[in-house]
Design an enzyme around this catalytic site. Structure first.
Site, mmCIF file in Angstrom:
data_model
loop_
_atom_site.group_PDB
_atom_site.id
_atom_site.type_symbol
_atom_site.label_atom_id
_atom_site.label_comp_id
_atom_site.label_asym_id
_atom_site.label_seq_id
_atom_site.Cartn_x
_atom_site.Cartn_y
_atom_site.Cartn_z
ATOM 1 C CG ASP A 15 -1.733 -1.270 1.328
ATOM 2 O OD1 ASP A 15 -2.214 -1.754 0.292
ATOM 3 O OD2 ASP A 15 -1.830 -1.799 2.442
ATOM 4 C CE LYS A 18 3.328 -2.460 -4.331
ATOM 5 N NZ LYS A 18 2.918 -2.243 -2.959
ATOM 6 N N GLY A 42 -4.307 -4.771 -4.387
ATOM 7 C CA GLY A 42 -5.369 -3.925 -4.937
ATOM 8 C C GLY A 42 -4.802 -2.572 -5.262
ATOM 9 C CG HIS A 43 -2.954 -1.350 -8.491
ATOM 10 N ND1 HIS A 43 -2.391 -2.594 -8.481
ATOM 11 C CD2 HIS A 43 -3.188 -1.057 -9.778
ATOM 12 C CE1 HIS A 43 -2.287 -3.036 -9.710
ATOM 13 N NE2 HIS A 43 -2.761 -2.129 -10.534
ATOM 14 C CD GLN A 228 0.979 -9.114 -2.441
ATOM 15 O OE1 GLN A 228 1.655 -9.750 -3.232
ATOM 16 N NE2 GLN A 228 -0.283 -8.831 -2.691
HETATM 17 P P1 IMP Z 1 -2.104 -12.937 2.278
HETATM 18 O O1 IMP Z 1 -1.200 -12.393 1.230
HETATM 19 O O2 IMP Z 1 -3.562 -12.712 1.978
HETATM 20 O O3 IMP Z 1 -1.784 -14.352 2.633
HETATM 21 O O4 IMP Z 1 -1.831 -12.092 3.626
HETATM 22 C C1 IMP Z 1 -0.587 -12.134 4.326
HETATM 23 C C2 IMP Z 1 -0.258 -10.761 4.905
HETATM 24 O O5 IMP Z 1 0.065 -9.880 3.840
HETATM 25 C C3 IMP Z 1 -1.394 -10.101 5.670
HETATM 26 O O6 IMP Z 1 -0.837 -9.328 6.715
HETATM 27 C C4 IMP Z 1 -2.019 -9.177 4.639
HETATM 28 O O7 IMP Z 1 -2.688 -8.090 5.219
HETATM 29 C C5 IMP Z 1 -0.773 -8.730 3.883
HETATM 30 N N1 IMP Z 1 -1.031 -8.333 2.488
HETATM 31 C C6 IMP Z 1 -1.189 -9.142 1.419
HETATM 32 N N2 IMP Z 1 -1.354 -8.430 0.300
HETATM 33 C C7 IMP Z 1 -1.269 -7.143 0.651
HETATM 34 C C8 IMP Z 1 -1.316 -5.910 -0.090
HETATM 35 O O8 IMP Z 1 -1.461 -5.876 -1.313
HETATM 36 N N3 IMP Z 1 -1.179 -4.768 0.643
HETATM 37 C C9 IMP Z 1 -0.981 -4.804 1.994
HETATM 38 N N4 IMP Z 1 -0.920 -5.911 2.701
HETATM 39 C C10 IMP Z 1 -1.059 -7.071 2.046
#
Ligand code: IMP
Length: 448
Positions: A15, A18, A42-43, A228
């Site tokens: 977040d 990017k 998500g963007h 991420q």
């Molecule tokens: P997962 O990727 O859904 O397995 O989540 C693992 C961790 O990564 C959690 O803390 C999520 O909140 C975080 N996370 C995954 N994708 C994003 C993203 O695009 N932005 C922020 N946090 C993310």
């Protein structure tokens, strides 16, 4: 081999914004690529003045003539992808059939992966706070060599059913043992549905290597839009509070299917303050009215973290969860420089940090950590052993600043904003090349 790849990578917990710098960089590129993760990302891109929320398709597709690629390292939920395609077409983005390529090697997220994500979280003493998009279980099936790839959705339906059967054999036993009968998978039903998705996606599915062969030979620009971030990387982040993929630079190259020798530039992206959704250590986090499940506690007096969240509108793009907020951690940036190979930085929300400073009367930057009786300048990897989170040592700038539309060059920015950037550069050891000064696509200043 020509160096034609720019990687845009998040420096903290995602977040960081990017999308905006990736779009700017994409202007001079021919290809824009998503390489890791899935619809956990998500963007939002602005197209024809309208907001378009994307989870899987690279935002650069909204530029005419760019080719978007969803790389082999991603995990794809077909329905989400099809909805995104429809949204882009409805928004007037043209020729998507010719301009979007999906690697047949990408893995498929099925509904049972989401059920498993939920179950894994329930049985953990300390849940990770995943996005519940089935990301971890899909990569876990990939690692155990029973996952299904996009190519499998193009098989005759009986062959697809056999593959689904093999994948869910153990999952179904797990569901039954945990009183989740409603999640037990009917392979035949899913084979039919996903074979239909496969036919809808067929025109986009491709082998990406021949595309890269030409591109690299011709020295055409390629931009990888990271998803991420560094601190969520399965290896480089703070395990287990991480995602299942490898969003660091090397993981982006691998996930795109590109060789390391083609790398030209790595742009690290961060916000002028920091945020995190989900659980796990966050050294510069400030107190705020969020409970241990990540929900807002109503009717509370505003704490420092709440002020940042409100001024920056910090709510998850994918889950809507309120984000945890804190000060800029420049030591983590320095850690990212060496862990992730960052050449230059883009620091977003410089305007918001100015407002935060005006409201609170000060702005802080973490310039070192105090850890186990020592002052250190990197994030240690043994915190789970010591049960200690590094304590930030701060430099403080009194007051805040206001950035208005007349300020279009770095030199014209308020002195305190420049002082902030100077601290970030000094501690991180990375030059700041771009600063974000507002929400619009062109609210970005290049520092010459
Ligand atoms: P997962 O990727 O859904 O397995 O989540 C693992 C961790 O990564 C959690 O803390 C999520 O909140 C975080 N996370 C995954 N994708 C994003 C993203 O695009 N932005 C922020 N946090 C993310």
């Amino acid at each position: 081999m020509n160096n034609c790849v720019t990687v845009v990578v998040g420096c903290k917990w995602g977040d960081e914004g990017k999308g905006k710098i990736a779009s700017l960089t994409s202007k001079n590129a021919k290809f824009v690529i998503r390489a890791t993760g899935g619809s956990n990302a998500g963007h939002t891109v602005i197209y024809n003045g309208k907001k378009v929320a994307l989870h899987l398709i690279p935002g650069g597709i909204t530029y005419p003539n760019k080719i978007g690629i969803i790389g082999p390292g991603t995990v794809i939920e077909p329905k989400v992808l099809l909805d995104e395609l429809a949204l882009l077409k409805d928004s007037g983005v043209s020729d998507i059939e010719d301009r979007l390529k999906i690697s047949g090697r990408a893995h498929v997220v099925f509904p049972w992966h989401k059920d498993l994500d939920e179950l894994h979280e329930q049985v953990k003493e300390h849940p990770i706070g995943t996005t519940k998009r089935g990301i971890g279980p899909t990569y876990s099936d990939k690692a155990t060599r029973k996952g299904l790839r996009i190519y499998d959705l193009l098989l005759p339906v009986d062959e697809l059913e056999k593959k689904i059967n093999e994948d869910v054999f153990l999952h179904n036993q797990l569901f039954l043992a945990n009183n989740m009968e409603e999640c037990v998978v009917d392979s035949k039903k899913f084979a039919m549905t996903f074979a239909e998705y496969g036919q809808l996606l067929r025109p986009y599915v491709t082998d990406v290597l021949p595309i890269y062969m030409e591109t690299i030979k011709n020295n055409d620009g390629i931009v990888i839009e990271g998803a991420q971030a560094f601190r969520l990387d399965n290896d480089d982040g703070e395990y287990p509070d991480v995602t299942a993929s490898h969003p660091v630079t090397s993981g982006c190259l691998l996930g795109a299917g590109l060789p390391a020798q083609a790398l030209k530039l790595v742009i690290g992206v961060d916000k002028a303050y920091n945020t995190r959704v989900g659980n796990g250590p966050f050294p510069t986090e400030l107190p705020s009215s969020i409970d241990e499940n990540g929900n807002l506690i109503p009717n509370q007096p505003k704490l420092e973290g709440d002020i940042i969240r409100e001024l920056g509108y910090e709510y998850g793009a994918t889950t809507g969860r309120p984000r945890r907020c804190g000060w800029m951690d420049a030591v983590m940036l320095r850690t990212a420089k060496y862990g992730c190979g960052i050449d230059v930085l883009c620091i977003n929300h410089l305007d918001t940090l100015g407002k935060i400073g005006m409201e609170l009367g000060y702005v802080k930057v973490c310039v070192a950590y105090s850890y186990m009786g020592k002052i250190i300048n990197y994030y240690p990897d043994n915190t789970r052993l010591t049960h200690t989170i590094p304590e930030p040592v701060y430099e403080t700038i009194e007051g805040g600043w206001k950035i208005d539309e007349s300020m279009r060059t770095f030199d014209s920015l308020p002195e305190k904003a420049k002082q902030f950037i100077e601290i970030v550069e000094r501690i991180s050891e990375i030059p700041v090349k771009f600063v974000g000064t507002g929400p619009a696509n062109d609210d970005i200043i290049e520092k010459k």
